[in-house]
Design an enzyme around this catalytic site. Structure first.
Site, mmCIF file in Angstrom:
data_model
loop_
_atom_site.group_PDB
_atom_site.id
_atom_site.type_symbol
_atom_site.label_atom_id
_atom_site.label_comp_id
_atom_site.label_asym_id
_atom_site.label_seq_id
_atom_site.Cartn_x
_atom_site.Cartn_y
_atom_site.Cartn_z
ATOM 1 N N VAL A 166 0.809 -1.226 0.000
ATOM 2 C CA VAL A 166 0.000 0.000 0.000
ATOM 3 C C VAL A 166 0.836 1.267 0.000
ATOM 4 O O VAL A 166 0.378 2.325 -0.444
ATOM 5 C CB VAL A 166 -0.970 0.029 1.206
ATOM 6 N N ASN B 19 -7.531 0.322 5.370
ATOM 7 C CA ASN B 19 -7.454 -0.478 6.586
ATOM 8 C C ASN B 19 -6.068 -1.029 6.874
ATOM 9 O O ASN B 19 -5.751 -1.326 8.031
ATOM 10 C CB ASN B 19 -8.458 -1.639 6.492
ATOM 11 N N SER C 158 -7.528 4.559 15.055
ATOM 12 C CA SER C 158 -7.412 3.751 16.278
ATOM 13 C C SER C 158 -7.646 4.625 17.491
ATOM 14 O O SER C 158 -7.363 5.834 17.469
ATOM 15 C CB SER C 158 -6.016 3.115 16.385
ATOM 16 N N TYR D 268 2.832 3.914 16.157
ATOM 17 C CA TYR D 268 1.474 3.525 15.768
ATOM 18 C C TYR D 268 0.483 4.653 16.045
ATOM 19 O O TYR D 268 -0.352 5.000 15.201
ATOM 20 C CB TYR D 268 1.069 2.254 16.515
ATOM 21 N N ALA D 269 0.570 5.253 17.236
ATOM 22 C CA ALA D 269 -0.332 6.344 17.603
ATOM 23 C C ALA D 269 -0.161 7.533 16.662
ATOM 24 O O ALA D 269 -1.143 8.155 16.233
ATOM 25 C CB ALA D 269 -0.094 6.764 19.044
ATOM 26 N N ALA D 270 1.089 7.848 16.330
ATOM 27 C CA ALA D 270 1.345 8.964 15.411
ATOM 28 C C ALA D 270 0.750 8.687 14.037
ATOM 29 O O ALA D 270 0.160 9.572 13.395
ATOM 30 C CB ALA D 270 2.851 9.209 15.300
ATOM 31 N N SER D 271 0.866 7.450 13.582
ATOM 32 C CA SER D 271 0.337 7.106 12.259
ATOM 33 C C SER D 271 -1.185 7.192 12.236
ATOM 34 O O SER D 271 -1.786 7.645 11.260
ATOM 35 C CB SER D 271 0.796 5.709 11.836
ATOM 36 N N LYS D 272 -1.823 6.776 13.327
ATOM 37 C CA LYS D 272 -3.281 6.780 13.374
ATOM 38 C C LYS D 272 -3.834 8.187 13.605
ATOM 39 O O LYS D 272 -4.902 8.540 13.093
ATOM 40 C CB LYS D 272 -3.774 5.810 14.446
ATOM 41 N N ILE E 206 -10.203 -4.622 19.722
ATOM 42 C CA ILE E 206 -11.008 -5.517 18.898
ATOM 43 C C ILE E 206 -10.365 -6.897 18.882
ATOM 44 O O ILE E 206 -9.151 -7.024 18.715
ATOM 45 C CB ILE E 206 -11.132 -4.981 17.451
#
Length: 247
Positions: free
Chosen positions: A64, A90, A142, A155-159, A188
């Site tokens: 992607v 996603n 997220s 991860y938090a920065a990307s979301k 989830i």
């Protein structure tokens, strides 16, 4: 008539977990679903399974974050179907570590897939959507992109970036009939989360007011709403699916 009869939907990261469930739900509602992932065997399994259940699905193996690959997928979809109605961004990965221990390559990998992937596919589909004066883009963000989480700075920065990207693009394309929104899942139950230690799971459960974990279907339901005509006047928004974990 099924809700998405005649629509064409691209779902990235569709070979497993939340992406697979979203793809199956869209196919069940009549959409021709284009599955995108790097995991060819799993992608073929999902596409075959959807077809066996009476749905329409095709797999495209692509990274992607590769803008040329994203453009190639979009062009192939337009050539085959004449349209792209929906994009669900996603695809995502994690490479968790406290910042002082986080490797640069793990930061780069997460931002490349989770954020550049959104850029690549959104850019690839937005022109045909604008041309058709119709389109729906949904980014899977997220809860940690909204509240932060120790050990997940990348991860938090990307979301969080996924949310800001959606709001910015929404302003660019709103007058052209294209909406751009986010769904921000909490905890989830997927294969990835099942591998977490039991004490970590319990800590999450204690923090969730509803005292239960969400299911991929819960996320898919929110996505389907945002892709539907019921959400035609909604853009630049975030729907949180987290059981009250963050309000």
């Amino acid at each position: 008539m099924k809700r998405f009869e005649g629509r064409v939907s691209i779902v990235t990261g569709a070979s497993q977990g939340i992406g697979e469930t979203i793809a199956r739900e869209l196919a069940a509602e009549g959409a021709a679903v284009v599955l995108v992932d790097v995991l060819e065997d799993k992608l073929e399994r999902v596409a075959r399974s959807i077809a066996e259940e009476g749905g329409r699905a095709e797999g495209h193996v692509a990274d992607v974050s590769d803008t040329a690959a994203a453009q190639k997928v979009a062009e192939a979809v337009v050539a085959a179907h004449g349209r792209i109605d929906h994009l669900v961004n996603n695809a995502g990965i994690t490479r968790d570590a406290l910042l002082m221990r986080m490797k640069e390559e793990d930061w780069d990998a997460v931002l490349r897939v989770n954020l550049k992937g959104i850029f690549s596919f959104s850019k690839a589909v937005v022109r045909p959507m604008i041309g058709a004066k119709y389109g729906r883009i949904v980014n899977i963000a997220s809860v940690v992109g909204l509240m932060g989480n120790a050990g997940q700075a990348n991860y938090a920065a990307s979301k969080a970036g996924a949310v800001a990207f959606a709001r910015s693009l929404a302003r660019e394309v709103a007058a052209r009939g294209v909406t751009v929104n986010c769904v921000a899942p909490g905890y989830i139950q997927t294969a990835m989360t099942e591998n977490l230690p039991e004490d970590v799971k319990k800590a999450f459960l204690d923090f969730i007011p509803m005292k239960k974990f969400g299911l991929p279907k819960d996320v898919a339901s929110a996505v389907k709403f945002l892709l539907s005509e019921d959400a035609s006047y909604i853009t630049g928004q975030v729907i949180s699916v987290n059981g009250g974990m963050y309000m």
